[in-house]
Design a protein around this motif. Structure first.
Motif, mmCIF file in Angstrom:
data_model
loop_
_atom_site.group_PDB
_atom_site.id
_atom_site.type_symbol
_atom_site.label_atom_id
_atom_site.label_comp_id
_atom_site.label_asym_id
_atom_site.label_seq_id
_atom_site.Cartn_x
_atom_site.Cartn_y
_atom_site.Cartn_z
ATOM 1 N N GLN A 105 0.837 -1.201 0.000
ATOM 2 C CA GLN A 105 0.000 0.000 0.000
ATOM 3 C C GLN A 105 0.877 1.258 0.000
ATOM 4 O O GLN A 105 0.574 2.226 -0.704
ATOM 5 N N HIS A 108 1.811 2.246 -3.186
ATOM 6 C CA HIS A 108 0.624 2.488 -4.014
ATOM 7 C C HIS A 108 0.287 1.289 -4.895
ATOM 8 O O HIS A 108 -0.327 1.454 -5.944
ATOM 9 N N THR A 136 -10.013 0.743 4.352
ATOM 10 C CA THR A 136 -9.406 1.960 3.826
ATOM 11 C C THR A 136 -9.094 1.816 2.339
ATOM 12 O O THR A 136 -9.348 2.729 1.550
ATOM 13 N N GLU A 169 -17.048 7.289 8.882
ATOM 14 C CA GLU A 169 -16.247 7.956 7.841
ATOM 15 C C GLU A 169 -16.783 7.580 6.461
ATOM 16 O O GLU A 169 -16.874 8.428 5.556
ATOM 17 N N TRP A 199 -7.641 11.918 16.570
ATOM 18 C CA TRP A 199 -7.906 11.191 15.327
ATOM 19 C C TRP A 199 -9.376 11.346 14.930
ATOM 20 O O TRP A 199 -9.698 11.665 13.780
ATOM 21 N N LEU A 203 -11.192 13.160 11.591
ATOM 22 C CA LEU A 203 -12.208 12.568 10.705
ATOM 23 C C LEU A 203 -13.409 13.498 10.603
ATOM 24 O O LEU A 203 -13.984 13.689 9.521
ATOM 25 N N GLU A 206 -12.669 16.522 8.358
ATOM 26 C CA GLU A 206 -12.759 16.182 6.939
ATOM 27 C C GLU A 206 -14.214 16.054 6.496
ATOM 28 O O GLU A 206 -14.584 16.488 5.403
ATOM 29 N N TYR A 232 -0.483 14.163 8.777
ATOM 30 C CA TYR A 232 -1.565 14.074 7.790
ATOM 31 C C TYR A 232 -2.652 15.093 8.067
ATOM 32 O O TYR A 232 -3.201 15.704 7.161
ATOM 33 N N GLU A 306 0.671 14.062 -6.954
ATOM 34 C CA GLU A 306 1.600 15.194 -6.792
ATOM 35 C C GLU A 306 1.926 15.828 -8.146
ATOM 36 O O GLU A 306 2.031 17.042 -8.262
ATOM 37 N N GLU A 334 -9.976 9.346 -3.760
ATOM 38 C CA GLU A 334 -10.361 10.166 -2.626
ATOM 39 C C GLU A 334 -10.840 11.513 -3.167
ATOM 40 O O GLU A 334 -10.595 11.841 -4.335
ATOM 41 N N MET B 1 -7.777 12.160 1.563
ATOM 42 C CA MET B 1 -6.883 12.260 2.701
ATOM 43 C C MET B 1 -7.389 11.464 3.881
ATOM 44 O O MET B 1 -6.739 11.327 4.891
ATOM 45 N N SER B 2 -8.631 10.977 3.766
ATOM 46 C CA SER B 2 -9.227 10.268 4.887
ATOM 47 C C SER B 2 -8.428 9.025 5.225
ATOM 48 O O SER B 2 -8.466 8.535 6.336
ATOM 49 N N ALA B 3 -7.680 8.531 4.234
ATOM 50 C CA ALA B 3 -6.986 7.264 4.429
ATOM 51 C C ALA B 3 -6.042 7.310 5.619
ATOM 52 O O ALA B 3 -5.812 6.312 6.270
ATOM 53 N N ARG B 4 -5.492 8.476 5.890
ATOM 54 C CA ARG B 4 -4.499 8.545 6.943
ATOM 55 C C ARG B 4 -5.095 8.237 8.292
ATOM 56 O O ARG B 4 -4.369 7.962 9.236
ATOM 57 N N GLY B 5 -6.398 8.293 8.394
ATOM 58 C CA GLY B 5 -7.029 8.055 9.674
ATOM 59 C C GLY B 5 -6.559 6.778 10.318
ATOM 60 O O GLY B 5 -6.350 6.714 11.524
ATOM 61 N N PHE B 6 -6.348 5.772 9.497
ATOM 62 C CA PHE B 6 -6.031 4.479 10.074
ATOM 63 C C PHE B 6 -4.588 4.339 10.470
ATOM 64 O O PHE B 6 -4.229 3.386 11.134
ATOM 65 N N LEU B 7 -3.799 5.319 10.109
ATOM 66 C CA LEU B 7 -2.468 5.330 10.671
ATOM 67 C C LEU B 7 -2.638 5.457 12.172
ATOM 68 O O LEU B 7 -2.071 4.719 12.950
ATOM 69 N N ARG B 8 -3.467 6.421 12.529
ATOM 70 C CA ARG B 8 -3.752 6.636 13.936
ATOM 71 C C ARG B 8 -4.346 5.375 14.539
ATOM 72 O O ARG B 8 -3.911 4.904 15.572
ATOM 73 N N CYS B 18 0.479 0.489 10.133
ATOM 74 C CA CYS B 18 -0.114 1.755 9.744
ATOM 75 C C CYS B 18 -0.469 1.810 8.271
ATOM 76 O O CYS B 18 -0.003 1.049 7.453
ATOM 77 N N TRP B 19 -1.341 2.751 8.008
ATOM 78 C CA TRP B 19 -1.592 3.179 6.638
ATOM 79 C C TRP B 19 -0.497 4.169 6.316
ATOM 80 O O TRP B 19 -0.294 5.139 7.025
ATOM 81 N N LEU B 20 0.234 3.926 5.252
ATOM 82 C CA LEU B 20 1.408 4.745 4.988
ATOM 83 C C LEU B 20 1.054 5.994 4.200
ATOM 84 O O LEU B 20 0.053 6.033 3.506
ATOM 85 N N PRO B 21 1.889 7.013 4.313
ATOM 86 C CA PRO B 21 1.587 8.264 3.631
ATOM 87 C C PRO B 21 1.465 8.065 2.125
ATOM 88 O O PRO B 21 2.051 7.150 1.560
ATOM 89 N N LEU B 22 0.710 8.923 1.508
ATOM 90 C CA LEU B 22 0.494 8.801 0.077
ATOM 91 C C LEU B 22 1.509 9.611 -0.713
ATOM 92 O O LEU B 22 1.440 9.672 -1.915
ATOM 93 N N ALA B 23 2.410 10.255 -0.043
ATOM 94 C CA ALA B 23 3.470 10.968 -0.771
ATOM 95 C C ALA B 23 4.746 10.840 0.021
ATOM 96 O O ALA B 23 4.748 10.870 1.240
#
Lengths: 384, 403
Positions: A105, A108, A136, A169, A199, A203, A206, A232, A306, A334, B1-8, B18-23
Motif C-alpha cells: 500500500q 501504491h 481503507t 467515515e 484522530w 475525521l 474532513e 496528515y 503530486e 479520494e 486524505m481520509s486514508a491517513r485516519g487508520f495510521l492513527r 499503519c496506513w502509509l503516507p500517500l506521498a
C-alpha cells in the motif's frame, strides 16, 4: 515472438526509456570541510536478517515506522527484505501478510495489497487491523459498500470504536454528513486518550469540509492538532487554508513537517499565493524529484497526485496535468483525486473525458461540496 | 486524505501497523554507474591488447545504503556519519564493491581496483563516489553483474548510463532480479532472464537455425525490401521470342540473365553491409537508413518510367543493396548477439533473407509468366506498377522522415 525475444524487446524498450531520462538525474559534487563534518544522519540500526516470523514482523514494523516518520520509501525496501522469506507466500503467518500489504500500500500497489489482505483474511478472519486496512483500501478505491462490509467485520472482531469510526467515515463520504457529525462527536466524547480524540476530530474535520462547513472544519482541524500533532492532519488543514486563500496560515500549519513531495508542493503553492519568489525554487525541487523517479523507471500513477497538483499550480502544461490526474484517478479515488481529475480535464479541454468522470463520480456515490459544480444537486437521503 | 485516519487507528493500540503516507519525500534506493571512454589510447593493458578500449567507471552509492551493508561504517555507533568515519571505511567499501560488482570482458571478469572519487549530494541524501579504469577489446562482449545490496533491499536499482565502445549505454539493474546486463552498442540485453532460452545460451547450430527463421521472417514481412526488389524486377521480361520491353532494354540484359544478375547484385550488396554493421565495423543511424531505403524504391521505380541508359539494373541493385543491408543490421543489433555466436547468427540470418527473397522472386516469375502475354502488360503492370511504387516510396519517405 518467443519468450526470449519478447524479453529482449521489453528490456530494449525499458533501456531506451531509461537512456532518455538518466542524464537528467542531478548530483552535486562536494568535498568535506573537515573530518568531523557529518555527512549523513543515519537511522537507528534495525536487524533485517529474520530467522523467525516474530523477528521478521518486528523488523518490518520498525522499518515501516521509520519510512513513515522520515517520509523515505528507501526503508520500505528494507521492510520487504525483512519479510523476504515469507513475502508473497500463501502460507505466510497472518501478521506478516498484513505487513506485506502495508508495504505494498505504501508503494501504491493497491491491488496487490488488497489481494494479500483478502488471502490472509480468508485463512484467519479475526484480524481487526487487516480489516481496517482493507476498509481503507476500499474507500480509496471509491467502493463504499465494500468498505462498509469491511467495517462490519472490524466490529465482529470486537474493536467497536474502530468499527464505528470506520462506518461513520464511509457514510460521510456518501453524503450522510449529519449522521457522521453526530456519531463522531459522540465517539470523541467517549474516547479516553488524547490521540484517539485527535484522530476522531480529524475525521470530523474532513467530514465537515466535505459538507461545505469550512469554518467548523478549520476549528476541528485545529482542535485535533492541539490534542496531538500529526503530519496528515496538518496537510489536510493546510489544504483547507490554501483553498480559503489563507497562504500564511497554511505555511504555519506545515511548520516542522518533513518535506515530503506533498508538503513541498503546498509550501510552494502558499509562497506563490503570497507572491513570494521562493515558490519557484520549491517547485523546481519537486520537478527534480519527479525526474529522479522517472530515471528509476517508476510508473506515473503512484506519483500522479503530486504531479497533477504541480501541473495545475505551477506549470503551463494542461495536457500533462491531465495525463497525471487521469493515471492517479485510476489508482485512487479520494475527494482530492476527483477534484484534481475534474479540474485537470476541464483545464485541458477534455470535455468528453470530463463528462465520463462526472458519470463515474455519480455512480461512486461520493458527495463533496468541493466537487459541487460537477455534481447534480444532492439526492434524497443526503442530509445537508 | 481520509486514508491517513487508520495510521492513527493502527498506532493507537490495534497493532503497531499503519496506513502509509500517500506521498514520499524521496525515492527508493538507487545507485548510479556512469561509463565513459578514457581519452588517451593505450596499448596492452588489460584483456584487450592493441585494440583495447579504456573504460572509466564511476559508481555512486548512497551513504545510507553503505551503512546497511557495512556494520563498521558508523564506527562510534552514534548514527552521525562523519567524513572521518567514511574515509576510514574506504578499504572496506572498496572490498564490498569488489565482491558485488563485476565487469566481464569476453566472459572474463576484469580485475577492478576502485578508489575514492568524490562525495555527491543528491535529492535523497549524500553519496560516496568510487572510480576505476579498465580496458576491454573493442570487439569483445562487455557484461556487467551487480549484486550490491542483495538481500538488504529488493527494491534497490543500479542505473547505468554513459558510453561504451562509442555507443550510448543505458540499463537498470536489480540485484534481486535482473542482475546482469550485456553492455554493447547501446542495445544491452539482459542475460540472466534469458539464459537457457535465448540465443545467448544456444549452440552454433541452434543459433544458425534461429536466425535463419529470423531472416526469412524479416524479408517476408519487410515490405520495403520486397517493394525494392519488385521495382528492380518489373522491367525484366522473361518472355521468349519477343523483344525485351523497352525499359529493360534501357537498363541492361533482357530475360533470365538480367533477373539473376539483379537478384545477385542485391544479395551481394546487402550481405556486405549487414556483415560489416553486425561486426561493429560500420554503423549508420536508422533515421538516415530508413528514409534512404524508401528513397531507393522510389529511385528504382522512377528509372523504370524514365530510363537512363547508363544506369544498369544490377548495379542499381548492388548499390542500393548496401543501404538495405544497413537496415537488416538493425535486426541483428536488436537481437544483441555477441561473441563467437555472432558469425553463426549472421550466417543464419543472411541465408534466411536469401531463402525468403528467392521464394518471392520465384513467385513473381510465376505471376509474371502468367500475365506477360497480356497486350497491355507493359502499360499497366510495368509502368502502372512503377508509378504506384513511386507513390508508395514517397509516402514511406515522408512517414520515416517525419516519424
Amino acid at each position: 515472438m518467443s519468450p526470449a525475444r519478447r524479453w529482449r524487446a521489453v528490456a530494449g524498450l525499458l533501456l531506451a526509456c531509461a537512456a532518455a531520462v538518466v542524464p537528467c538525474v542531478h548530483a552535486r559534487d562536494f568535498t568535506a570541510a573537515s573530518d568531523a563534518q557529518v555527512l549523513e544522519v543515519l537511522p537507528p540500526r534495525i536487524r533485517s536478517a529474520a530467522a523467525t516470523p516474530e523477528a521478521a514482523a518486528l523488523g518490518a514494523r520498525q522499518w515501516i515506522e521509520l519510512a513513515r516518520r522520515l517520509a523515505d520509501p528507501r526503508y520500505l525496501g528494507r521492510a520487504q527484505a525483512s519479510l523476504a522469506p515469507w513475502w508473497g507466500r500463501e502460507d505466510a503467518p497472518a501478521a506478516l501478510a498484513t505487513l506485506q500489504a502495508t508495504v505494498q500500500q505504501g508503494r501504491h500497489e493497491f491491488d496487490a495489497a488488497r489481494s494479500t489482505l483478502e488471502a490472509s483474511l480468508r485463512r484467519e478472519p479475526a484480524q481487526p487491523q487487516a480489516w481496517l486496512t482493507l476498509a481503507t483500501l476500499e474507500r480509496v478505491a471509491g467502493r463504499y459498500p465494500a468498505a462498509l462490509a469491511a467495517c462490519r467485520e472490524v466490529g465482529r472482531t470486537g474493536a467497536a470504536l474502530y468499527a464505528s469510526a470506520c462506518q461513520l467515515e464511509t457514510v460521510s463520504l456518501q453524503g450522510r454528513f449529519d449522521q457522521a457529525r453526530a456519531g463522531l462527536l459522540a465517539l470523541q466524547e467517549r474516547a479516553g486518550d488524547a490521540p484517539t480524540r485527535a484522530w476522531l476530530l480529524s475525521l470530523l474535520a474532513e467530514s465537515e469540509e466535505r459538507a461545505g462547513r469550512d469554518a467548523e472544519a478549520a476549528r476541528h482541524y485545529q482542535a485535533s492538532l492541539a490534542l496531538a500533532p500529526d503530519g496528515y492532519t496538518a496537510l489536510a488543514h493546510a489544504d483547507l487554508l490554501l483553498r480559503l486563500q489563507q497562504p500564511a496560515e497554511a505555511l504555519r500549519a506545515l511548520e516542522g513537517q518533513p518535506a515530503s513531495d506533498a508538503v513541498l508542493l503546498r509550501r510552494a503553492r502558499a509562497y506563490q499565493l503570497t507572491g513570494d519568489a521562493r515558490w519557484k525554487a520549491l517547485s523546481a525541487e519537486a520537478a527534480q524529484r519527479f525526474a529522479d523517479l522517472d530515471a528509476r523507471g517508476e510508473p506515473l500513477a503512484p506519483h500522479g497526485r503530486e504531479r497533477a497538483l504541480a501541473a495545475l499550480w505551477f506549470e503551463q502544461a494542461p495536457a500533462e496535468g491531465w495525463r497525471a490526474a487521469q493515471a492517479n484517478i485510476a489508482l485512487q479515488k479520494e475527494p482530492l483525486d476527483w477534484w484534481l481529475a475534474l479540474s485537470s480535464a476541464q483545464r485541458a479541454g477534455e470535455s468528453a473525458e470530463l463528462n465520463a468522470l462526472r458519470v463515474q463520480l455519480a455512480s461512486a456515490g461520493l458527495r463533496d461540496a468541493r466537487l459541487a459544480r460537477w455534481q447534480p444537486p444532492a439526492a434524497e437521503g443526503s442530509t445537508r | 486524505m481520509s486514508a491517513r485516519g487508520f495510521l492513527r487507528a493502527a498506532l493507537l493500540g490495534l497493532a503497531a501497523l499503519c496506513w502509509l503516507p500517500l506521498a514520499w519525500a524521496h525515492k527508493a534506493s538507487d545507485a548510479y554507474l556512469v561509463l565513459g571512454a578514457v581519452a588517451e589510447p593505450t596499448s596492452a593493458a588489460g584483456a584487450g591488447g592493441a585494440l583495447a578500449e579504456r573504460l572509466a567507471l564511476r559508481l555512486s552509492l548512497a551513504l545510507k545504503d553503505l551503512d546497511a551493508a557495512l556494520e563498521t561504517l558508523d564506527a562510534d555507533g552514534d548514527r552521525q556519519l562523519t567524513w572521518a568515519e567514511v574515509r576510514a571505511s574506504l578499504p572496506a567499501a572498496q572490498q564490498w564493491v569488489a565482491a558485488g560488482f563485476a565487469l566481464r570482458c569476453g566472459g572474463e571478469a576484469l580485475p577492478l581496483s576502485w578508489s575514492f572519487d568524490t562525495l555527491e549530494q543528491r535529492s535523497d541524501g549524500n553519496y560516496l563516489r568510487l572510480k576505476t579504469e579498465t580496458a576491454c577489446a573493442a570487439a569483445a562482449p562487455l557484461a556487467l553483474d551487480y549484486r550490491l545490496l542483495q538481500g538488504i533491499d529488493p527494491t534497490h536499482r543500479l542505473l547505468v548510463s554513459g558510453q561504451a565502445a562509442g555507443q550510448p549505454v543505458a540499463a537498470v539493474l536489480a540485484p534481486d532480479g535482473q542482475a546482469s546486463v550485456e553492455l554493447r552498442r547501446g542495445t544491452a540485453a539482459g542475460t540472466d532472464g534469458l539464459a537457457g532460452s535465448g540465443a545467448q545460451a544456444a549452440g552454433p547450430v541452434a543459433t544458425l537455425a534461429n536466425f535463419f527463421t529470423e531472416g526469412v521472417h524479416h524479408i517476408l514481412t519487410g515490405y520495403d525490401h520486397l517493394a525494392f526488389l519488385l521495382a528492380l524486377l518489373l522491367p525484366i521480361s522473361l518472355r521468349r521470342g519477343r523483344g525485351p520491353v523497352p525499359a529493360a532494354q534501357a537498363r541492361g540484359r533482357p530475360g533470365l540473365g538480367a533477373l539473376l544478375l539483379t537478384v545477385t547484385g542485391f544479395t551481394v550488396g546487402h550481405s556486405v553491409t549487414l556483415a560489416l554493421a553486425s561486426l561493429g565495423l560500420i554503423s549508420a543511424p536508422p533515421e538516415w537508413v530508413e528514409p534512404a531505403i524508401a528513397l531507393s524504391i522510389g529511385a528504382s521505380a522512377l528509372l523504370n518510367l524514365y530510363p537512363v541508359r547508363w544506369v544498369r539494373g544490377e548495379l542499381l541493385a548492388l548499390g542500393f543493396g548496401l543501404v538495405h543491408g544497413l537496415g537488416f543490421s538493425g535486426v541483428m543489433a536488436e537481437a544483441g548477439v555477441q561473441g563467437p555466436l555472432l558469425l553463426w547468427a549472421l550466417a543464419g540470418f543472411n541465408l534466411g533473407v536469401e531463402a525468403g527473397q528467392l521464394a518471392c522472386v520465384l513467385l513473381w516469375c510465376a505471376l509474371h509468366l502468367a500475365i506477360v502475354r497480356w497486350a497491355r502488360y507493359d502499360q499497366v503492370v510495368v509502368r502502372g506498377g512503377s508509378a504506384a511504387l513511386v507513390l508508395l516510396a514517397l509516402y514511406w519517405t515522408v512517414q520515416r522522415v517525419a516519424g
